[in-house]
Design an enzyme around this catalytic site. Structure first.
Site, PDB file in Angstrom:
ATOM      1  N   ASP A  54      -1.814  -0.596   5.965  1.00 20.36           N
ATOM      2  CA  ASP A  54      -2.036   0.024   7.483  1.00 20.36           C
ATOM      3  C   ASP A  54      -3.587   0.415   7.501  1.00 20.36           C
ATOM      4  O   ASP A  54      -3.962   0.606   8.593  1.00 20.36           O
ATOM      5  CB  ASP A  54      -1.228   1.162   7.484  1.00 20.36           C
ATOM      6  CG  ASP A  54      -1.485   2.464   6.534  1.00 20.36           C
ATOM      7  OD1 ASP A  54      -1.779   1.976   5.189  1.00 20.36           O
ATOM      8  OD2 ASP A  54      -2.020   3.493   7.002  1.00 20.36           O
ATOM      9  N   ASP A 105       0.861  -1.222  -0.091  1.00 13.61           N
ATOM     10  CA  ASP A 105      -0.016  -0.012   0.051  1.00 13.61           C
ATOM     11  C   ASP A 105       0.899   1.116  -0.100  1.00 13.61           C
ATOM     12  O   ASP A 105       1.890   1.096   0.445  1.00 13.61           O
ATOM     13  CB  ASP A 105      -0.934  -0.019   1.224  1.00 13.61           C
ATOM     14  CG  ASP A 105      -1.694   1.208   1.678  1.00 13.61           C
ATOM     15  OD1 ASP A 105      -2.398   2.031   0.703  1.00 13.61           O
ATOM     16  OD2 ASP A 105      -1.234   1.853   2.755  1.00 13.61           O
ATOM     17  N   ASP A 112      -7.221  -1.435   3.738  1.00 15.87           N
ATOM     18  CA  ASP A 112      -6.209  -2.805   3.158  1.00 15.87           C
ATOM     19  C   ASP A 112      -6.720  -3.801   3.847  1.00 15.87           C
ATOM     20  O   ASP A 112      -6.151  -5.154   3.541  1.00 15.87           O
ATOM     21  CB  ASP A 112      -4.917  -2.387   3.534  1.00 15.87           C
ATOM     22  CG  ASP A 112      -4.246  -1.113   3.017  1.00 15.87           C
ATOM     23  OD1 ASP A 112      -4.718  -1.005   1.829  1.00 15.87           O
ATOM     24  OD2 ASP A 112      -3.807  -0.373   3.825  1.00 15.87           O
TER      25      ASP A 112
END
Ligand code: ADP
Ligand code: MG
Length: 298
Positions: A243, A38, A247
């Protein structure tokens, strides 16, 4: 793997602040060949700051614009919203009230302020909400948004009652540890992929800077999971590092889900591994530990 080897490996990992939730996860880490990362809050620090404020509606002063932008973002917990709030606080602009606040994950926010409807977010959000007016205005706004994005900044567009009110550009810095870790992943023969809900131009600026093979931009949370699945379907063993709430499904789907310790609770709950020091270098360490543990056994 023998229970003793696993125990030693898990203990070593814990010394580095790497929490590995199960014996199976420690073993599986050695076979990872693809690392999907990410962007916001994972590769970058996740503490973005406002770099530019451009008022597009001539009837508003910069202070008025920032005050209302902050009122709108006050309902959001997104790091981008926090950046706007910090800027307003730092500039000492007086606060106004917002009502009927709503957030759309990965897209933006809306509320009513002083009887007017405000939206903030990316262009995709404005299109979906049919938030904006005439074609020409949209073209101008598009161009301005593109300019900020090509500088690696995330431009947030603010629309008031169907008219572009202004743009606030926000930039997030790449963690030094991410830079080193990404270099190391490549040396280890791993494929590195960056996934982000951010726009294509911003994503591309960061991808180039870090020399990452592939960047997937404008992804929605459900699409993050689908992206992990598509790599798995091609026969890859995937570690996903993230995080955010957005996600969580991808972390669950991945062969190994890895959460940044400073991340949201739901990301941490969905992960197999938690990085207490928020450093991607600890992903390198975890894979190396797993390889060592597995080598000892077989
Ligand atoms: P990432 O995957 O990079 O962590 P997100 O999926 O959380 O990003 O957000 C994607 C995009 O949605 C942002 O880049 C921004 O354009 C828009 N967005 C999300 N939340 C907000 C908000 N509170 N205010 C304005 N824009 C937002
Ligand atoms: Mg994130």
């Amino acid at each position: 793997a023998t229970p003793v080897a696993i125990m030693v490996g898990t203990g070593k990992a814990a010394e580095y602040g790497i929490l590995i939730k199960s014996a199976e996860s420690l073993e599986n880490l050695h076979s990872i060949d693809t690392v999907i990362l990410d962007k916001t809050g994972t590769i970058t620090s996740g503490h973005p700051e406002v770099t530019d404020i451009e008022v597009l509606d001539p009837s508003m002063s910069p202070e008025e614009f920032l005050a209302q932008a902050a009122a709108l973002e006050a309902g959001s917990e997104h790091p981008l919203a926090q950046a706007v709030l910090e800027k307003a606080k730092g500039d000492g602009v007086s606060s106004v009230q917002a009502e009927d606040f709503q957030a759309r994950t990965g897209r933006g926010v809306s509320a009513r302020i002083s009887g007017k409807t405000w939206l903030a977010g990316n262009l995709a959000f404005m299109e979906e909400e049919k938030a904006m007016g005439p074609e020409q205005e949209t073209a101008l706004v598009r161009e301005k948004m593109g300019q900020y994005a090509s500088q690696g900044k995330t431009p947030l567009l603010f629309v008031r009652d169907g008219q572009a009110a202004g743009i606030i550009a926000v930039a997030d810095t790449v963690r030094e540890t991410s830079r080193a870790a990404i270099r190391k992943f490549k040396e280890m023969g791993l494929t590195v992929v960056m996934l982000t809900g951010d726009n294509k131009v911003t994503a591309e600026a960061i991808r180039k800077e870090l020399d990452i093979a592939e960047a997937v931009s404008d992804v929605l949370p459900t699409e993050k999971e689908a992206c992990v699945r598509s790599w798995q379907e091609k026969g890859h063993k995937v570690a996903m590092v993230g995080d955010g709430i957005n996600d969580a499904p991808a972390l669950t789907r991945a062969d190994i889900g890895i959460a940044i310790g400073a991340g949201t609770d739901i990301a941490i709950d969905s992960a197999d591994v938690v990085l207490m020091k928020d450093s991607l270098q600890d992903v390198v360490t975890a894979i190396e530990l797993s390889r060592a543990v597995v080598r000892n056994i077989h």
